[in-house]
Design a protein around this motif. Structure first.
Motif, PDB file in Angstrom:
ATOM      1  N   ASN A  96      -6.852  -1.187   9.715  1.00  0.00           N
ATOM      2  CA  ASN A  96      -7.482  -2.496   9.541  1.00  0.00           C
ATOM      3  C   ASN A  96      -6.785  -3.444   8.574  1.00  0.00           C
ATOM      4  OD1 ASN A  96     -10.256  -2.645  11.083  1.00  0.00           O
ATOM      5  ND2 ASN A  96     -10.064  -0.550  10.323  1.00  0.00           N
ATOM      6  N   LEU A  97      -5.766  -2.993   7.858  1.00  0.00           N
ATOM      7  CA  LEU A  97      -5.126  -3.872   6.885  1.00  0.00           C
ATOM      8  C   LEU A  97      -4.510  -5.104   7.540  1.00  0.00           C
ATOM      9  CD1 LEU A  97      -3.417  -1.436   4.345  1.00  0.00           C
ATOM     10  CD2 LEU A  97      -5.374  -2.944   3.959  1.00  0.00           C
ATOM     11  N   ASP A  98      -4.121  -4.977   8.808  1.00  0.00           N
ATOM     12  CA  ASP A  98      -3.558  -6.118   9.524  1.00  0.00           C
ATOM     13  C   ASP A  98      -4.564  -6.757  10.483  1.00  0.00           C
ATOM     14  OD1 ASP A  98      -0.957  -5.961   8.344  1.00  0.00           O
ATOM     15  OD2 ASP A  98      -0.569  -4.214   9.609  1.00  0.00           O
ATOM     16  N   ASN A  99      -5.793  -6.294  10.440  1.00  0.00           N
ATOM     17  CA  ASN A  99      -6.837  -6.819  11.327  1.00  0.00           C
ATOM     18  C   ASN A  99      -7.323  -8.185  10.842  1.00  0.00           C
ATOM     19  OD1 ASN A  99      -8.830  -6.959  13.324  1.00  0.00           O
ATOM     20  ND2 ASN A  99     -10.295  -5.779  12.119  1.00  0.00           N
ATOM     21  N   ILE A 100      -7.495  -8.305   9.520  1.00  0.00           N
ATOM     22  CA  ILE A 100      -7.923  -9.575   8.911  1.00  0.00           C
ATOM     23  C   ILE A 100      -6.797 -10.058   8.010  1.00  0.00           C
ATOM     24  CG2 ILE A 100      -9.611 -10.691   7.416  1.00  0.00           C
ATOM     25  CD1 ILE A 100     -11.612  -8.531   8.270  1.00  0.00           C
ATOM     26  N   PRO A 101      -6.275 -11.250   8.246  1.00  0.00           N
ATOM     27  CA  PRO A 101      -5.150 -11.742   7.443  1.00  0.00           C
ATOM     28  C   PRO A 101      -5.457 -11.683   5.940  1.00  0.00           C
ATOM     29  CG  PRO A 101      -5.506 -13.177   9.319  1.00  0.00           C
ATOM     30  CD  PRO A 101      -6.654 -12.205   9.309  1.00  0.00           C
ATOM     31  N   ALA A 107      -0.770  14.115 -24.173  1.00  0.00           N
ATOM     32  CA  ALA A 107      -0.337  14.040 -22.780  1.00  0.00           C
ATOM     33  C   ALA A 107       0.423  12.747 -22.529  1.00  0.00           C
ATOM     34  CB  ALA A 107      -1.541  14.123 -21.845  1.00  0.00           C
ATOM     35  N   ASP A 108       1.423  12.820 -21.661  1.00  0.00           N
ATOM     36  CA  ASP A 108       2.200  11.622 -21.355  1.00  0.00           C
ATOM     37  C   ASP A 108       2.209  11.294 -19.860  1.00  0.00           C
ATOM     38  OD1 ASP A 108       3.854  13.602 -20.386  1.00  0.00           O
ATOM     39  OD2 ASP A 108       5.584  13.071 -21.613  1.00  0.00           O
ATOM     40  N   GLN A 109       1.231  11.845 -19.131  1.00  0.00           N
ATOM     41  CA  GLN A 109       1.086  11.529 -17.713  1.00  0.00           C
ATOM     42  C   GLN A 109      -0.383  11.625 -17.327  1.00  0.00           C
ATOM     43  OE1 GLN A 109       2.315  14.165 -14.185  1.00  0.00           O
ATOM     44  NE2 GLN A 109       4.083  12.798 -14.341  1.00  0.00           N
ATOM     45  N   MET A 110      -0.829  10.694 -16.468  1.00  0.00           N
ATOM     46  CA  MET A 110      -2.211  10.734 -15.987  1.00  0.00           C
ATOM     47  C   MET A 110      -2.225  10.463 -14.486  1.00  0.00           C
ATOM     48  SD  MET A 110      -5.680   8.854 -17.394  1.00  0.00           S
ATOM     49  CE  MET A 110      -5.341   7.150 -16.902  1.00  0.00           C
ATOM     50  N   VAL A 111      -2.843  11.367 -13.747  1.00  0.00           N
ATOM     51  CA  VAL A 111      -2.967  11.234 -12.299  1.00  0.00           C
ATOM     52  C   VAL A 111      -4.146  10.337 -11.970  1.00  0.00           C
ATOM     53  CG1 VAL A 111      -3.315  12.476 -10.130  1.00  0.00           C
ATOM     54  CG2 VAL A 111      -2.020  13.553 -11.992  1.00  0.00           C
ATOM     55  N   ILE A 112      -3.907   9.347 -11.104  1.00  0.00           N
ATOM     56  CA  ILE A 112      -4.987   8.507 -10.595  1.00  0.00           C
ATOM     57  C   ILE A 112      -4.926   8.517  -9.069  1.00  0.00           C
ATOM     58  CG2 ILE A 112      -4.989   7.088 -12.677  1.00  0.00           C
ATOM     59  CD1 ILE A 112      -3.571   4.894 -11.141  1.00  0.00           C
ATOM     60  N   HIS A 113      -6.015   8.117  -8.419  1.00  0.00           N
ATOM     61  CA  HIS A 113      -6.100   8.234  -6.968  1.00  0.00           C
ATOM     62  C   HIS A 113      -5.715   6.959  -6.244  1.00  0.00           C
ATOM     63  CE1 HIS A 113      -8.875  11.993  -6.437  1.00  0.00           C
ATOM     64  NE2 HIS A 113      -7.754  12.265  -7.084  1.00  0.00           N
ATOM     65  N   SER A 114      -5.013   7.138  -5.144  1.00  0.00           N
ATOM     66  CA  SER A 114      -4.629   6.024  -4.277  1.00  0.00           C
ATOM     67  C   SER A 114      -5.872   5.322  -3.718  1.00  0.00           C
ATOM     68  CB  SER A 114      -3.788   6.549  -3.110  1.00  0.00           C
ATOM     69  OG  SER A 114      -3.590   5.544  -2.134  1.00  0.00           O
ATOM     70  N   PRO A 115      -5.801   3.997  -3.529  1.00  0.00           N
ATOM     71  CA  PRO A 115      -6.926   3.283  -2.936  1.00  0.00           C
ATOM     72  C   PRO A 115      -6.936   3.321  -1.413  1.00  0.00           C
ATOM     73  CG  PRO A 115      -5.223   1.716  -3.507  1.00  0.00           C
ATOM     74  CD  PRO A 115      -4.751   3.070  -3.996  1.00  0.00           C
ATOM     75  N   TYR A 116      -5.848   3.738  -0.788  1.00  0.00           N
ATOM     76  CA  TYR A 116      -5.717   3.569   0.663  1.00  0.00           C
ATOM     77  C   TYR A 116      -6.503   4.619   1.433  1.00  0.00           C
ATOM     78  CZ  TYR A 116      -2.137   0.202  -0.482  1.00  0.00           C
ATOM     79  OH  TYR A 116      -1.488  -0.896  -0.984  1.00  0.00           O
ATOM     80  N   THR A 117      -7.315   4.150   2.387  1.00  0.00           N
ATOM     81  CA  THR A 117      -8.184   5.009   3.176  1.00  0.00           C
ATOM     82  C   THR A 117      -7.700   5.077   4.622  1.00  0.00           C
ATOM     83  OG1 THR A 117      -9.678   3.233   3.865  1.00  0.00           O
ATOM     84  CG2 THR A 117     -10.152   4.326   1.758  1.00  0.00           C
ATOM     85  N   THR A 118      -8.263   6.006   5.371  1.00  0.00           N
ATOM     86  CA  THR A 118      -7.985   6.082   6.800  1.00  0.00           C
ATOM     87  C   THR A 118      -8.370   4.782   7.489  1.00  0.00           C
ATOM     88  OG1 THR A 118      -8.404   8.464   6.717  1.00  0.00           O
ATOM     89  CG2 THR A 118      -8.429   7.430   8.887  1.00  0.00           C
ATOM     90  N   TRP A 119      -9.508   4.219   7.111  1.00  0.00           N
ATOM     91  CA  TRP A 119      -9.962   2.933   7.671  1.00  0.00           C
ATOM     92  C   TRP A 119      -8.939   1.847   7.394  1.00  0.00           C
ATOM     93  CZ3 TRP A 119     -11.093  -2.028   6.354  1.00  0.00           C
ATOM     94  CH2 TRP A 119     -11.928  -2.764   7.203  1.00  0.00           C
ATOM     95  N   ASP A 120      -8.402   1.814   6.181  1.00  0.00           N
ATOM     96  CA  ASP A 120      -7.414   0.801   5.825  1.00  0.00           C
ATOM     97  C   ASP A 120      -6.221   0.826   6.775  1.00  0.00           C
ATOM     98  OD1 ASP A 120      -8.732  -0.225   3.588  1.00  0.00           O
ATOM     99  OD2 ASP A 120      -7.803   1.213   2.226  1.00  0.00           O
ATOM    100  N   HIS A 121      -5.776   2.022   7.125  1.00  0.00           N
ATOM    101  CA  HIS A 121      -4.557   2.137   7.932  1.00  0.00           C
ATOM    102  C   HIS A 121      -4.667   1.339   9.225  1.00  0.00           C
ATOM    103  CE1 HIS A 121      -0.837   3.897   9.411  1.00  0.00           C
ATOM    104  NE2 HIS A 121      -1.453   4.185  10.544  1.00  0.00           N
TER     105      HIS A 121
END
Length: 273
Positions: A118-123, A102-116
């Motif tokens: 809160n990412l700018d909530n704490i510097p 195989a020459d491709q592997m799917v991995i999962h994004s780290p970004y969550t609904t909470w992140d959306h």
């Protein structure tokens, strides 16, 4: 012309490859093997399963990938000990890739609904996601480069597709690209305010190397046959047609017996073959 339409492949466990072998080989369709992401599999003797995969795909000249490990962790854990466990799991996934070609592997994004929200909530929160992900994956990416395997980051709860694209770009590697799961994008659109599915395709652009095709209702992760849900497939395939390259387009259905039904839907609409 029909020959100009994209060729559809499928996500299948090893024990279903025989059922679709003729269909896969007739057009050398892309295949994503989905039997090697369980910890119980990776921590035991998976070599016989890999040998059976090679046997079933003997003569197949299409592209082969796997779904990498994902259960029970995130690639951006704040705990450095957990990051080492995740790194180990990803290395095991690369072991499988080497074993089955195989020459491709799917991995999962780290970004969550909470992140959306809160990412700018704490510097510094946005930078921390990238920092922790790099700590998890830098050695994995280096090995993937050496091995000729592309890691594609799949949207899961992502609301803003640009965040995942920026994460992929941060590796500055031809072996880190993007995946779009149509059902996940539609869930996020219907339930959490994300843009529609075709926007995810457009945003990924040149980075898009892989698409999970599944239908849904915008409420849950249905993995229905195409045409059963409410995804606007004409818009999705128009966005795919605008690309200058051909990402892997693979049906990821919960009920594998509905693959022919999905293919009939696509061919009748003149969207794919």
């Amino acid at each position: 012309m029909t020959s100009d339409l994209p060729v559809i492949g499928a996500c299948l466990p090893v024990d279903a490859l025989a059922d679709y072998r003729d269909w896969l080989l007739e057009a050398d369709r892309d295949i994503e093997v989905q039997s090697f992401f369980f910890a119980e599999t990776l921590d035991n003797d998976w070599q016989p399963l890999a040998e059976e995969t090679r046997r079933q795909l003997d003569g197949h000249k299409g592209r082969i990938g796997i779904h990498g490990p994902f259960w029970g962790f995130t690639i951006h854990s704040m705990d450095p000990a957990i990051r080492r466990v995740v790194e180990m799991r990803m290395m095991q996934g690369l072991d499988v890739c080497k074993a089955i070609g195989a020459d491709q592997m799917v991995i999962h994004s780290p970004y969550t609904t909470w992140d959306h929200n809160n990412l700018d909530n704490i510097p510094g929160s946005r930078a921390k996601v990238i920092e922790f992900t790099h700590d998890t994956l830098d050695a994995v990416v280096k090995r993937a480069e050496d091995q000729g395997v592309t890691l594609v980051i799949e949207n899961i709860m992502d609301i803003n597709p640009a965040e995942r694209r920026a994460l992929a770009d941060s590796f500055n590697s031809d072996r880190v690209k993007l995946s779009v799961d149509t059902g996940h994008a539609h869930y996020a659109h219907g339930s959490t305010g994300a843009p529609p599915v075709d926007y995810f395709i457009q945003d990924a652009g040149a980075q898009l190397e892989h698409v999970h095709l599944q239908d849904a209702d915008g409420y849950a992760d249905r993995h229905w046959s195409l045409g059963e849900g409410t995804i606007l497939w004409d818009a999705v395939f128009r966005a795919i047609a605008e690309l200058d390259h051909g990402p892997r387009l693979v049906l990821e259905l919960r009920d594998k017996t509905r693959i022919p039904r999905s293919m009939a839907y696509l061919t009748e609409r003149g969207l794919a073959r």
